[in-house]
Structures are given as C-alpha cells and as structure tokens.
Design a protein around this motif. Structure first.
Motif, mmCIF file in Angstrom:
data_model
loop_
_atom_site.group_PDB
_atom_site.id
_atom_site.type_symbol
_atom_site.label_atom_id
_atom_site.label_comp_id
_atom_site.label_asym_id
_atom_site.label_seq_id
_atom_site.Cartn_x
_atom_site.Cartn_y
_atom_site.Cartn_z
ATOM 1 N N THR A 5 -13.494 29.670 -23.369
ATOM 2 C CA THR A 5 -14.294 29.288 -22.174
ATOM 3 C C THR A 5 -15.546 30.037 -22.127
ATOM 4 O O THR A 5 -16.664 29.621 -21.622
ATOM 5 C CB THR A 5 -13.381 29.405 -20.905
ATOM 6 N N LYS A 8 -18.463 28.728 -24.061
ATOM 7 C CA LYS A 8 -18.790 27.374 -23.448
ATOM 8 C C LYS A 8 -19.849 27.702 -22.224
ATOM 9 O O LYS A 8 -20.822 27.042 -22.151
ATOM 10 C CB LYS A 8 -17.703 26.509 -23.088
ATOM 11 N N ILE A 9 -19.272 28.621 -21.401
ATOM 12 C CA ILE A 9 -20.434 29.035 -20.329
ATOM 13 C C ILE A 9 -21.428 29.639 -20.697
ATOM 14 O O ILE A 9 -22.723 29.410 -20.305
ATOM 15 C CB ILE A 9 -19.367 30.140 -19.429
ATOM 16 N N ILE A 12 -23.841 26.864 -21.808
ATOM 17 C CA ILE A 12 -24.443 26.237 -20.815
ATOM 18 C C ILE A 12 -25.571 27.008 -20.267
ATOM 19 O O ILE A 12 -26.616 26.392 -19.987
ATOM 20 C CB ILE A 12 -23.715 25.972 -19.655
ATOM 21 N N LEU A 44 -21.744 20.294 -18.301
ATOM 22 C CA LEU A 44 -20.480 20.337 -17.367
ATOM 23 C C LEU A 44 -19.510 19.073 -17.576
ATOM 24 O O LEU A 44 -18.507 19.355 -17.567
ATOM 25 C CB LEU A 44 -20.897 20.405 -15.796
ATOM 26 N N TYR A 47 -17.994 19.833 -21.379
ATOM 27 C CA TYR A 47 -17.205 20.926 -21.229
ATOM 28 C C TYR A 47 -16.566 20.802 -19.928
ATOM 29 O O TYR A 47 -16.532 21.640 -18.975
ATOM 30 C CB TYR A 47 -17.808 22.229 -21.498
ATOM 31 N N VAL A 50 -14.341 23.901 -18.116
ATOM 32 C CA VAL A 50 -14.915 25.166 -17.813
ATOM 33 C C VAL A 50 -14.700 25.221 -16.199
ATOM 34 O O VAL A 50 -15.078 24.297 -15.606
ATOM 35 C CB VAL A 50 -16.455 25.428 -18.214
ATOM 36 N N TYR A 52 -16.339 24.955 -12.744
ATOM 37 C CA TYR A 52 -17.629 24.624 -12.545
ATOM 38 C C TYR A 52 -18.214 25.468 -11.554
ATOM 39 O O TYR A 52 -19.366 26.047 -11.808
ATOM 40 C CB TYR A 52 -17.262 23.294 -11.811
ATOM 41 N N THR A 55 -19.086 28.785 -13.476
ATOM 42 C CA THR A 55 -20.356 28.633 -14.186
ATOM 43 C C THR A 55 -21.595 28.239 -13.397
ATOM 44 O O THR A 55 -22.774 28.804 -14.035
ATOM 45 C CB THR A 55 -19.868 27.222 -15.178
ATOM 46 N N THR A 59 -24.398 30.508 -14.252
ATOM 47 C CA THR A 59 -25.948 30.108 -14.659
ATOM 48 C C THR A 59 -27.216 30.347 -13.989
ATOM 49 O O THR A 59 -28.336 30.817 -14.428
ATOM 50 C CB THR A 59 -25.786 28.598 -14.641
#
Length: 418
Positions: A5, A8-9, A12, A44, A47, A50, A52, A55, A59
């Motif tokens: 995870t 993945k973040i 992003i 988003l 994936y 994750v 939201y 994230t 981000t």
C-alpha cells in the motif's frame, strides 16, 4: 498499512507531482490547471485498495514540497516558508478531491461509468473551488465567483477523459482475465470428462467385483457342506475376503473421483454451443499436432443449456478424434446440433475413407479397432464403445451411415435426459 500500500501511495504521489508540472495558470496566480489531478484521479481508480483520504493528504503535502523544491532552483530570493505557503492550497485540493471520491468505494466497484464520471466532476470542481478559497485566504488572491464555471468545465473534460481511459484499460484487463479463465475452464472440463468415464467404468467394475465376491463365498459354503479339506475351504474364504478388500479400495477411489468431479463441476448449466466449442478447440489442436490440415466446423441451431456436460464431451471428443485419425492429410469435419421435437440430434460428419460395411456392425464393440501403431500394436478400441455407453446412459440412440467418401454418426438424445 502494509508495504504494498505504501508503494502504491508513493507511485500516486510521484506521478501526480510530475504531471502537475504540465500546467496552465489561467488566473494569473499560483493556481494551476494541470494533468496532475487527472493522474491522481486515474490512479485512485486503479489502486482501489489505497486509503483515499490519507493518500490525498500525503499527495498534497509531498506535491507542495516538490513544487517548493523546484522553486528553490529558479528564484534567488527563495524563502521556504513563503514558497511553501504559496503552494500549500494544493493540499486542500487533493484532500477534498479524495474525500468526495471516497463515496464511490461504497459501491464495491459496481458504480456505473456515468455516475463515476459525475463523482469525478464533483470531486475535481469542488476541490478546485476549495483550492481557490485557500489561495484567497493564504495568499490574499481575490476569489472570483465567475471562475467557477471555467473550473467545472475543465473538470468535466478532465474527469470524463480519465473515465474513458480507465474503462478502456479495465475492459482490456477483464477481457484478458475472461480469456484465461475460459481456457482453464475448457481444460478442466476436458480432464473431468476423462475422469467421468473412468468413474463410469469403475462403477461397472464394482458390480463385477461384487459378483465375484458372492461366487467365492458361495464356493466356500459349498466346499464346507461337502466337508472338503480345511485348507481348501479356507482358500475359498480367503479369496472372497481379498476380493472384498479390493472392492472397498475401489469404492474409496470412486468416492474420490466423484468428489473431484463435483468440485470441478460448474453449478449452473452450460449451453450446447459452449460444449461443442470446447470439444472443437481441443480437437483442432490435436489435428495440428498430427500435422493434418483438417477444417473442423460446427453449426449449433439449439439454444439450450444442459447439465450432462461430461457425457456430451465424451461423445463429441471421441467421434471427432476418430474422424481426425481416419482422414489422411486434408479434409473436413462438420458437427451439427439441432432439435427435432423433444430430441436433440447431433451429427458428426467427415470426408474420410469411410468404414467397411463388414465392420459397421462391430465398431461399437469394446476392443475392436482398425488402427495400429507404427510398430504394429493395435489401438485400445474403446473410443466408440465409450460413445455407445454414454449415449445409452442418456437414453439415446446412435446410427452410422458410411460410404467410401463420407461417414456420418447421428446421435439422438431426449432433451429430458440432458
């Protein structure tokens, strides 16, 4: 939060930050319209697992730091605090965007593309307004209500572009999964059909073993009445006991086969067309493996789903395989399935050399064969006997018509037996 995870973040964040530099600044301020939000929205969706909101916050913070770092290279009078505050409204943008989009996760992926696009427009538009308000509060830039229309227009184009791209990729992914699952389904059904016939013969063997056991026990009783030597009567009893043990072993094997077939069997019925296609695909590969150029086609004029998958596969596979082996180098095989009153008619036609009239009455007998290996060893001769057994199991009938240029097997099966 696991490592996957976190990765993945970070993906992003990186994609969003870099795409955010492909921008325009329509309001003569640090507010920008960029591809970063499109990348954020797409990832988003891609994936889904994750978190939201987290994230969005991460981000926003890291994108702000990234832009602050870039400014340090371009401005001599760079001030970290001032520059960070200038770009910080983007934190609000991604946080609001992710919070609104969070509502789409409640639908477990069943949300329609149109509704998803609507959520995308709302997320993008409202998040942009939130960013403009933060710019006004932090950087003293006046908020102009007239800019709202422009912001939502951009949100519409950007969101539906992302939805279109995402659906295209998702469609191709699902198609690839379907093809792979379909391939596995066909392989499993072919294997299970072979196990089914083995189980069928095993059941017949159990009946024979039961008869032998009874005869051996009767022999023991008879020898005992005749007051034959003890060793002889015990031998007869021992034979009965050993055969009975063989029966129990076979019963365990049969139970295991039945469990395996039941676990691999699909619950819902399968259409006749699907069953025919499974057989055709397997036999086309077999034909190519023999180096033959045989055209195999099927015409299925019946829209019917059946439960008797394995008997039908056994019938089709054996008839088509025999036709392939009978044809020398090139030829054709046609499978036709039609309905006649309350029966299903299956015809397998080939343009092979035909079957000798003297052999047509015995071709369904177990062990009869006209095929020999290169070393002269005969084939097992059980293929057509399999077919006859399965047809009889389904309360059907099989007919043969053959000439020197064409052979046709016609199977008639009552619909209720399928």
């Amino acid at each position: 939060m696991n490592r996957n995870t976190i990765i993945k973040i970070l993906i992003i964040v990186c994609v969003t930050a870099f795409l955010g530099e492909l921008k325009i600044t329509p309001f003569n301020s640090s507010f920008r319209i960029a591809l970063g939000s499109a990348g954020f929205f797409f990832l988003l969706l891609y994936y889904k697992d994750v978190p939201y909101i987290l994230t969005g916050f991460v981000t926003g913070v890291l994108t702000t730091l990234f832009r602050t770092g870039l400014d340090s290279f371009y401005f001599e009078d760079f001030s970290f605090i001032e520059t960070f505050l200038t770009h910080s409204p983007i934190i609000g943008y991604y946080l609001v965007f992710a919070t609104i989009l969070q509502f789409t996760k409640r639908n477990d992926g069943s949300i329609s593309p149109l509704l998803l696009g609507f959520f995308g427009v709302c997320s993008d538009g409202i998040a942009n307004i939130a960013e403009l308000l933060l710019h006004s509060a932090i950087n003293g830039i006046p908020f102009m209500p007239s800019n709202i229309g422009y912001v939502f227009l951009v949100a519409v184009f950007r969101s539906f572009f992302v939805i279109g791209l995402y659906n295209s990729i998702e469609s191709n992914r699902l198609k690839a999964i379907y093809v792979e699952q379909r391939k596995k389904f066909e392989e499993i059904q072919t294997i299970l059909s072979e196990l089914y016939i083995e189980g069928f013969y095993l059941e017949k063997t159990l009946t024979d073993i039961e008869t032998i056991t009874r005869k051996a026990h009767d022999l023991y009783q008879e020898l005992k009445k005749l007051e034959m030597p003890v060793e002889l009567t015990r031998s007869a009893l021992l034979i009965a006991q050993e055969v009975h043990e063989v029966k129990k072993d076979n019963q365990r094997i049969k139970a295991g086969l039945e469990k395996l077939i039941a676990e691999g069997h699909i619950v819902k019925p399968v259409s006749l067309k699907e069953i025919v296609n499974v057989s055709l695909k397997a036999n086309k590969k077999y034909s190519k493996s023999l180096g033959k150029n045989i055209e195999i086609e099927a015409v299925v004029d019946v829209d019917l789903k059946v439960q008797s998958i394995f008997p039908l596969l056994i019938i089709l596979n054996n008839l088509i395989t025999n036709a392939i082996e009978a044809i020398d180098e090139t030829g054709f095989i046609q499978v036709t399935v039609r309905m006649l009153d309350s029966d299903i008619i299956i015809e397998v036609l080939d343009n092979g050399p035909g079957i000798d009239p003297d052999e047509q009455d015995v071709i369904f007998e177990p062990g009869f064969t006209t095929k020999f290996t290169e070393t002269g060893k005969p084939s097992t001769g059980i293929g057509l006997s399999h077919v006859k057994l399965m047809v009889e199991k389904l309360d059907g009938a099989i007919q043969l018509q053959s000439s020197p240029v064409q052979t046709t097997f016609t199977i008639t099966l009552p619909i209720h037996s399928l």
